[in-house]
Design a protein around this motif. Structure first.
Motif, PDB file in Angstrom:
ATOM      1  N   ILE A   1       0.835  -1.210   0.000  1.00  0.00           N
ATOM      2  CA  ILE A   1       0.000   0.000   0.000  1.00  0.00           C
ATOM      3  C   ILE A   1       0.866   1.254   0.000  1.00  0.00           C
ATOM      4  O   ILE A   1       1.842   1.354   0.743  1.00  0.00           O
ATOM      5  N   ARG A   2       0.458   2.220  -0.814  1.00  0.00           N
ATOM      6  CA  ARG A   2       1.072   3.556  -0.820  1.00  0.00           C
ATOM      7  C   ARG A   2      -0.050   4.582  -0.759  1.00  0.00           C
ATOM      8  O   ARG A   2      -1.058   4.445  -1.451  1.00  0.00           O
ATOM      9  N   SER A   3       0.096   5.614   0.064  1.00  0.00           N
ATOM     10  CA  SER A   3      -0.913   6.659   0.170  1.00  0.00           C
ATOM     11  C   SER A   3      -0.422   7.959  -0.459  1.00  0.00           C
ATOM     12  O   SER A   3       0.733   8.353  -0.266  1.00  0.00           O
ATOM     13  N   VAL A   4      -1.301   8.595  -1.205  1.00  0.00           N
ATOM     14  CA  VAL A   4      -1.019   9.892  -1.824  1.00  0.00           C
ATOM     15  C   VAL A   4      -2.062  10.876  -1.294  1.00  0.00           C
ATOM     16  O   VAL A   4      -3.262  10.677  -1.480  1.00  0.00           O
ATOM     17  N   TYR A   5      -1.613  11.928  -0.649  1.00  0.00           N
ATOM     18  CA  TYR A   5      -2.520  12.909  -0.065  1.00  0.00           C
ATOM     19  C   TYR A   5      -2.844  13.980  -1.104  1.00  0.00           C
ATOM     20  O   TYR A   5      -1.952  14.618  -1.643  1.00  0.00           O
ATOM     21  N   THR A   6      -4.128  14.159  -1.379  1.00  0.00           N
ATOM     22  CA  THR A   6      -4.575  15.121  -2.388  1.00  0.00           C
ATOM     23  C   THR A   6      -5.544  16.101  -1.748  1.00  0.00           C
ATOM     24  O   THR A   6      -6.334  15.739  -0.873  1.00  0.00           O
ATOM     25  N   GLU A   7      -5.510  17.359  -2.206  1.00  0.00           N
ATOM     26  CA  GLU A   7      -6.288  18.421  -1.572  1.00  0.00           C
ATOM     27  C   GLU A   7      -7.759  18.404  -1.970  1.00  0.00           C
ATOM     28  O   GLU A   7      -8.605  18.908  -1.233  1.00  0.00           O
ATOM     29  N   ASN A   8      -8.066  17.840  -3.138  1.00  0.00           N
ATOM     30  CA  ASN A   8      -9.443  17.841  -3.620  1.00  0.00           C
ATOM     31  C   ASN A   8      -9.615  16.729  -4.645  1.00  0.00           C
ATOM     32  O   ASN A   8      -8.628  16.131  -5.105  1.00  0.00           O
ATOM     33  N   PRO A   9     -10.865  16.403  -5.031  1.00  0.00           N
ATOM     34  CA  PRO A   9     -11.094  15.320  -5.986  1.00  0.00           C
ATOM     35  C   PRO A   9     -10.443  15.549  -7.349  1.00  0.00           C
ATOM     36  O   PRO A   9      -9.978  14.594  -7.972  1.00  0.00           O
ATOM     37  N   ASP A  10     -10.383  16.792  -7.812  1.00  0.00           N
ATOM     38  CA  ASP A  10      -9.759  17.064  -9.107  1.00  0.00           C
ATOM     39  C   ASP A  10      -8.282  16.674  -9.100  1.00  0.00           C
ATOM     40  O   ASP A  10      -7.785  16.043 -10.043  1.00  0.00           O
ATOM     41  N   GLU A  11      -7.595  17.049  -8.026  1.00  0.00           N
ATOM     42  CA  GLU A  11      -6.188  16.666  -7.927  1.00  0.00           C
ATOM     43  C   GLU A  11      -6.051  15.155  -7.797  1.00  0.00           C
ATOM     44  O   GLU A  11      -5.170  14.538  -8.406  1.00  0.00           O
ATOM     45  N   GLY A  12      -6.938  14.541  -7.022  1.00  0.00           N
ATOM     46  CA  GLY A  12      -6.889  13.092  -6.859  1.00  0.00           C
ATOM     47  C   GLY A  12      -7.071  12.365  -8.173  1.00  0.00           C
ATOM     48  O   GLY A  12      -6.341  11.416  -8.478  1.00  0.00           O
ATOM     49  N   ARG A  13      -8.029  12.811  -8.992  1.00  0.00           N
ATOM     50  CA  ARG A  13      -8.281  12.146 -10.271  1.00  0.00           C
ATOM     51  C   ARG A  13      -7.144  12.382 -11.257  1.00  0.00           C
ATOM     52  O   ARG A  13      -6.822  11.506 -12.064  1.00  0.00           O
ATOM     53  N   LYS A  14      -6.520  13.555 -11.173  1.00  0.00           N
ATOM     54  CA  LYS A  14      -5.353  13.814 -12.015  1.00  0.00           C
ATOM     55  C   LYS A  14      -4.209  12.872 -11.659  1.00  0.00           C
ATOM     56  O   LYS A  14      -3.583  12.266 -12.544  1.00  0.00           O
ATOM     57  N   ARG A  15      -3.965  12.706 -10.357  1.00  0.00           N
ATOM     58  CA  ARG A  15      -2.892  11.813  -9.917  1.00  0.00           C
ATOM     59  C   ARG A  15      -3.235  10.358 -10.224  1.00  0.00           C
ATOM     60  O   ARG A  15      -2.361   9.559 -10.584  1.00  0.00           O
ATOM     61  N   ALA A  16      -4.500   9.999 -10.075  1.00  0.00           N
ATOM     62  CA  ALA A  16      -4.929   8.635 -10.405  1.00  0.00           C
ATOM     63  C   ALA A  16      -4.727   8.356 -11.886  1.00  0.00           C
ATOM     64  O   ALA A  16      -4.272   7.261 -12.278  1.00  0.00           O
ATOM     65  N   CYS A  17      -5.057   9.335 -12.728  1.00  0.00           N
ATOM     66  CA  CYS A  17      -4.867   9.190 -14.170  1.00  0.00           C
ATOM     67  C   CYS A  17      -3.398   8.959 -14.498  1.00  0.00           C
ATOM     68  O   CYS A  17      -3.056   8.083 -15.304  1.00  0.00           O
ATOM     69  N   GLU A  18      -2.515   9.706 -13.864  1.00  0.00           N
ATOM     70  CA  GLU A  18      -1.074   9.540 -14.081  1.00  0.00           C
ATOM     71  C   GLU A  18      -0.603   8.148 -13.665  1.00  0.00           C
ATOM     72  O   GLU A  18       0.230   7.531 -14.344  1.00  0.00           O
ATOM     73  N   THR A  19      -1.154   7.646 -12.561  1.00  0.00           N
ATOM     74  CA  THR A  19      -0.778   6.311 -12.081  1.00  0.00           C
ATOM     75  C   THR A  19      -1.257   5.234 -13.041  1.00  0.00           C
ATOM     76  O   THR A  19      -0.535   4.257 -13.313  1.00  0.00           O
ATOM     77  N   LEU A  20      -2.457   5.387 -13.564  1.00  0.00           N
ATOM     78  CA  LEU A  20      -2.975   4.432 -14.546  1.00  0.00           C
ATOM     79  C   LEU A  20      -2.095   4.407 -15.796  1.00  0.00           C
ATOM     80  O   LEU A  20      -1.752   3.333 -16.314  1.00  0.00           O
TER      81      LEU A  20
END
Length: 255
Positions: A76-95
Motif C-alpha cells: 500500500i502507498r498513500s497519496v494525499y490530495t487536496e481535492n477530488p480534481d487533484e486526486g483524479r489527475k494523480r490517479a490518471c497519471e498512475t494508470l
C-alpha cells in the motif's frame, strides 16, 4: 473445507428490482466462524450510512480447499490530495504509468464520474481504447469469493501502517484478487459511501490510495478494471466472480 459467506443489501427492494444498493461483504471462513460472521454482516446491512436496508441477501456456500487459489497481498502507498480534481489527475497519471493508455485512463475516470447511480460491480474496459468490454450495465462484474489467509496478521500489518478503517481493509483484499487475474492491467475505484472520499488505483505491484477521489457526501461510486486487448472476457469474469482466492499477508523477516 471453507465457507464462502456473501452479503448484499438494498433499500426499496432487491437490486434486480431497482433497489438502492446499501452494502455488500465477502468472507472465506472456517465453519466455526459462520454464526459470528453472518451476524456481523446483518448488523452492517441494517446500520449502514447509505440507508436502512429492507432487502438483505445472505449466501453461504461450502468451498473445497482444492479449489482455492492463493496470491500475494498488494503493498500500500498513500497519496494525499487536496481535492477530488487533484486526486483524479494523480490517479490518471498512475494508470498511464501502469500501461493504460491516456485515452483509456481518461475514459475510465469519465465512466465513474458520469454514473447516474452507483455501479454494483465493476466495468471491464479495454486498457488501450477505453471501450467497455462487458455487457452487464449497472450490475457490472461482481468480484467474489476472496479473503485474507490470516486475518489477525492482516489487521496487524495494516495497523502498523496506520490503516484501521474497514474500507481499506476490504478494498486491498479485493484489489489483490483482481490484479491476480490474467489480462488485468489496473483497477480504478472510489467508494459509494457518502462519508468516504478516498479511492485507489491498483496495479500489478501496488495499491495506491488517494485521499480524495470524490466529493464528500456523494453516494456515487464504482470500479473500472482495465484489461489487455485479446483477453478472454468470459474466462476473466468467471475467475473474478467464482474462483475462491486467499490473499497471503506480507510478513516481515524475523516476525
Amino acid at each position: 473445507m471453507l465457507y464462502s459467506v456473501r452479503m448484499r443489501a438494498a433499500e426499496g427492494g432487491s437490486h434486480e428490482q431497482g433497489g438502492k444498493h446499501i452494502s455488500g461483504a465477502e468472507k472465506l471462513i472456517q465453519r466455526d466462524s459462520l454464526t459470528e460472521t453472518a451476524t456481523n454482516m446483518l448488523v452492517r446491512a441494517l446500520e449502514h450510512s447509505r440507508g436502512s436496508a429492507d432487502f438483505i441477501n445472505l449466501t453461504v456456500e461450502a468451498v473445497s480447499l482444492h479449489s482455492v487459489q492463493r496470491t500475494k497481498c498488494l503493498p500500500i502507498r498513500s497519496v494525499y490530495t487536496e481535492n477530488p480534481d487533484e486526486g483524479r489527475k494523480r490517479a490518471c497519471e498512475t494508470l498511464i504509468a501502469s500501461g493504460v493508455s491516456p485515452e483509456a485512463a481518461k475514459a475510465g475516470i469519465g465512466c465513474l464520474t458520469d454514473l447516474p447511480v452507483s455501479l454494483r460491480g465493476a466495468m471491464l474496459v479495454d486498457a488501450q481504447t477505453g471501450k467497455r468490454l462487458d455487457p452487464l450495465l449497472l450490475r457490472g462484474v461482481r468480484v467474489s469469493r476472496m479473503d485474507v489467509e490470516n486475518e489477525a496478521a492482516y489487521k496487524k500489518w495494516l495497523q502498523q501502517q496506520g490503516y484501521c478503517n474497514i474500507h481499506i481493509r476490504e478494498a486491498v483484499v479485493l484489489a489483490s484478487k483482481v490484479m491476480a487475474a490474467s489480462g488485468m492491467v489496473a483497477e480504478l475505484c472510489w467508494s459509494d459511501d457518502p462519508e468516504y472520499t478516498a479511492g485507489y488505483v491498483a496495479t500489478s505491484g501496488q495499491y495506491t490510495r488517494f485521499t480524495q477521489l470524490k466529493p464528500a457526501g456523494s453516494e456515487i461510486g464504482g470500479r473500472v478494471f482495465f484489461v489487455k486487448a485479446g483477453t478472454d472476457i468470459n474466462s476473466l469474469i468467471t475467475f473474478l466472480e467464482n474462483t475462491p482466492v486467499l490473499i497471503e499477508v506480507p510478513v516481515k523477516e524475523g516476525h
